[in-house]
Every structure is written in structure tokens, then in C-alpha cells.
Design a protein around this motif. Structure first.
Motif, PDB file in Angstrom:
ATOM      1  N   ASP A  47      14.999 -19.083 -13.405  1.00  0.00           N
ATOM      2  CA  ASP A  47      14.881 -19.913 -14.612  1.00  0.00           C
ATOM      3  C   ASP A  47      16.190 -19.915 -15.398  1.00  0.00           C
ATOM      4  N   ALA A  48      16.808 -18.737 -15.531  1.00  0.00           N
ATOM      5  CA  ALA A  48      18.072 -18.638 -16.259  1.00  0.00           C
ATOM      6  C   ALA A  48      19.168 -19.416 -15.539  1.00  0.00           C
TER       7      ALA A  48
ATOM      8  N   GLY B 189      21.980  -2.176  -6.776  1.00  0.00           N
ATOM      9  CA  GLY B 189      22.034  -3.528  -7.289  1.00  0.00           C
ATOM     10  C   GLY B 189      21.299  -3.583  -8.621  1.00  0.00           C
ATOM     11  N   ASP B 190      21.745  -4.426  -9.519  1.00  0.00           N
ATOM     12  CA  ASP B 190      21.109  -4.544 -10.820  1.00  0.00           C
ATOM     13  C   ASP B 190      20.421  -5.892 -10.856  1.00  0.00           C
ATOM     14  N   SER B 191      19.095  -5.918 -10.816  1.00  0.00           N
ATOM     15  CA  SER B 191      18.371  -7.166 -10.646  1.00  0.00           C
ATOM     16  C   SER B 191      17.242  -7.291 -11.649  1.00  0.00           C
ATOM     17  N   GLY B 192      16.715  -8.491 -11.734  1.00  0.00           N
ATOM     18  CA  GLY B 192      15.570  -8.749 -12.594  1.00  0.00           C
ATOM     19  C   GLY B 192      14.482  -9.435 -11.798  1.00  0.00           C
ATOM     20  N   GLU B 193      13.419  -9.850 -12.472  1.00  0.00           N
ATOM     21  CA  GLU B 193      12.350 -10.587 -11.816  1.00  0.00           C
ATOM     22  C   GLU B 193      12.905 -11.900 -11.267  1.00  0.00           C
ATOM     23  N   ALA B 194      12.537 -12.240 -10.035  1.00  0.00           N
ATOM     24  CA  ALA B 194      13.093 -13.421  -9.381  1.00  0.00           C
ATOM     25  C   ALA B 194      12.868 -14.689 -10.202  1.00  0.00           C
ATOM     26  N   ALA B 195      11.670 -14.841 -10.731  1.00  0.00           N
ATOM     27  CA  ALA B 195      11.355 -16.049 -11.504  1.00  0.00           C
ATOM     28  C   ALA B 195      12.222 -16.146 -12.755  1.00  0.00           C
ATOM     29  N   GLN B 196      12.440 -15.017 -13.422  1.00  0.00           N
ATOM     30  CA  GLN B 196      13.254 -15.006 -14.628  1.00  0.00           C
ATOM     31  C   GLN B 196      14.707 -15.351 -14.307  1.00  0.00           C
ATOM     32  N   VAL B 197      15.217 -14.777 -13.224  1.00  0.00           N
ATOM     33  CA  VAL B 197      16.604 -15.026 -12.836  1.00  0.00           C
ATOM     34  C   VAL B 197      16.797 -16.496 -12.459  1.00  0.00           C
TER      35      VAL B 197
END
Length: 315
Positions: free
Chosen positions: A30-31, A20-28
Motif C-alpha cells: 500500500d505504501a 532483514g527489516d520488514s513489515g506486513e506485506a499488505a502495508q508495504v
């Protein structure tokens, strides 16, 4: 089911299926929230104009999820579609539940919005599927955006699927963001759930461009998501014994003592999942046994070292 395109898309698909390609939960989140908050007023205005009666659209929830969970809360009766984009063949999965479908059909055909719509507890009719497709188109257009932040969705939205087809449709796994939109009248309420791969949301926010055939992208380590980098693996330390003939080995009996080679203590191997990682030195610290990393494991050098005793034996 999605199909493979260019070699670059195939590489991305393999990686995404693995980790899976993921980022920081808070950043995702917010986007996703910024995207949804821009879309909600436009969507409410469009649906009210399309259906001729005031329809309230509000943002119910934004959460980190997985793509296959897109339909997990829709109940037994729902409609679904998957929309592709220039960056992904499944950039957006839309699911509308039965109460929301009932609201849309009722208001479209002149029903009184102040009275409850008849609940749908059967397979969807063709008209209900067409209305669901119309709603999906409006939701996708509102979220698509424009300019550098555009998702570049391939619109119009594909015709909605329902019943067995929707339940059995294969959604490839991957880290996602779920946006739940409420659709309501004074008497009823339902939801439209939008599920998007996190990489699509973050790429839109950062103004990233799709990977070309000639772009091999960042290193494998950089592509691995943080959740995988935090996963645990079992480490094993082994120490080599003396070299023996098969005859010697066949003569072993219970209670026999096997001597270590003279250099065995400094040739311990540290491995994980069957792959040797480091050459270590075996030791003891207080009451605990330890291994100290000496150098990375070199398979080529190990092969050459293994040949030397054999060559010496033939000499």
C-alpha cells in the motif's frame, strides 16, 4: 558495496543482514503503491518534456521482494544505479532494461516513436549509459517526494553502471519492495524497476527519522521481522544422569544399566540450537512423554550449583 557509517548504522546493518527489516506485506505494498501513483503522472510529464515526444509511463507491478533480486528480470543487457539517502546508503536501486534504453535513446535523437527501435544485444555505449543515468535521475526525483514524506535521496543519481560491473555489484540482502514502471511508445515498451528496502518505504510513510548515534532503538525482539519470528527451530529435552568418575565411565560395557539421580526427573533441560532455555519436569501424558516448563534457565545459578557438589567432595 556499501560502507559503514556511525555505530547506529552498523548495528542496523548487522540486524538487516541477519534477518532483514520488514513489515506486513499488505502495508508495504500500500505504501509503495501510494508512492508510485503520485510519481507516475509527474514522471510521464517530465520524460515527455525531456525527450520531446509523448512517452507513456504506467505502473506495471508492485510486489514484495528482496534487494538482490533487483536485476533478476532485466536480462543480459541493462543499466543500474544505487542511490543513497539520509536514512540508508542504498535507499533505491534502479534498473532499466534494454528495450527501455532503446526507446529513450531513439526518441532523444529524433527517432520516429511510431517505428520500433533497434534492439540492443551488446554492451551499452557511453551515450546509452548517459541516457540511462538521465532516466534514473528523473525517476528518482519523481519518487523522492517532498516534505515529511520525502525519501531525502542523495541526488543527482550516480552514473549508471552496466555490463560486468552491474552484474557483479554487491547488493546487501534485505526485505524490499519492487516497483515496476512501464515506459512505452506506440511501437515499443520496456521497464524501469525500482527496488527499495521495506524499512525505507515504511519510514517515509510514518515520517520516521534516521537513527542517531545515541539511539539504540527498540529491543532486539522488536527489530526481528515477523518472517523470522515464524521460522522453526528444533527443541531438545535432556535429563541429567548420576555423577560418575572417569574410571566408572571407562568401565561401562554393553548392557550396563545407568540409574538416574533422584532429582533428575525435575531437572530436564529444554534447549534450541545448543542454547539452554528452560528447566523442565519430565513426565508422561497418556501414551506420550512430556516436559513441563518449571522456570527459565539461569546459567549463573547452574554454575554455582555445579560448584557445590565439588566443594562437598573436597570436604
Amino acid at each position: 558495496m556499501t560502507s559503514l557509517g556511525s555505530p547506529a548504522e552498523a548495528r542496523s546493518l548487522i540486524i538487516e543482514r541477519l534477518v532483514g527489516d520488514s513489515g506486513e506485506a499488505a502495508q508495504v505494498i500500500d505504501a509503495g503503491r501510494a508512492m508510485a501513483e503520485r510519481a507516475v503522472p509527474l514522471l510521464q510529464k517530465t520524460l515527455t518534456s525531456e525527450f520531446g515526444v509523448p512517452v507513456v509511463v504506467d505502473l506495471k507491478a508492485i510486489e514484495v521482494s528482496r534487494v538482490p533480486e533487483a536485476r533478476s528480470r532485466a536480462g543480459d543487457t541493462f543499466a543500474m544505479t544505487v542511490i543513497g539517502s539520509s536514512a540508508s546508503s542504498d535507499a533505491m536501486t534502479l534498473v532499466i532494461d534494454a528495450p527501455a534504453i532503446a526507446i529513450m535513446v531513439c526518441t532523444l535523437f529524433g527517432g520516429d516513436p511510431d517505428l520500433p527501435a533497434s534492439p540492443i544485444e551488446r554492451d551499452l555505449s557511453q551515450i546509452e549509459i548517459d541516457v540511462s543515468t538521465m532516466v534514473f535521475q528523473q525517476v528518482a526525483q519523481a519518487l523522492n517526494g517532498s516534505g515529511k514524506r520525502s525519501l531525502d535521496l542523495r541526488l543527482p543519481a550516480p552514473r549508471a553502471m552496466s555490463g560486468t560491473e552491474a552484474k557483479r555489484y554487491v547488493l546487501r540482502d534485505g526485505a524490499a519492495i519492487r516497483i515496476v514502471l512501464g515506459i512505452s511508445t506506440p511501437a515499443d515498451s520496456g521497464t524501469v524497476t525500482v527496488t527499495m528496502p521495506q524499512r525505507v518505504v515504511l519510514a517515509s510513510r510514518d515520517g520516521a527519522v534516521p537513527v542517531s548515534d545515541d539511539d539504540h532503538g527498540p529491543s532486539w525482539r522488536a527489530r526481528f521481522s515477523e518472517e523470522v519470528m515464524r521460522s522453526t527451530v528444533a527443541l531438545e529435552a535432556t535429563m541429567p544422569l548420576a555423577r560418575l568418575t572417569l574410571g566408572d565411565l571407562a568401565g561401562f560395557e554393553i548392557g550396563d544399566v545407568i540409574e538416574f539421580e533422584e532429582t533428575a526427573q525435575s531437572q530436564a533441560r529444554l534447549s534450541a540450537r545448543g542454547k539452554t532455555l528452560f528447566v523442565c519436569e519430565f513426565g508422561k501424558l497418556g501414551q506420550n512423554y512430556t516436559v513441563r516448563i518449571r522456570q527459565p534457565y539461569d546459567a549463573g545459578q547452574d554454575f554455582i550449583d555445579g560448584l557445590m557438589p565439588a566443594a562437598a567432595g573436597r570436604a
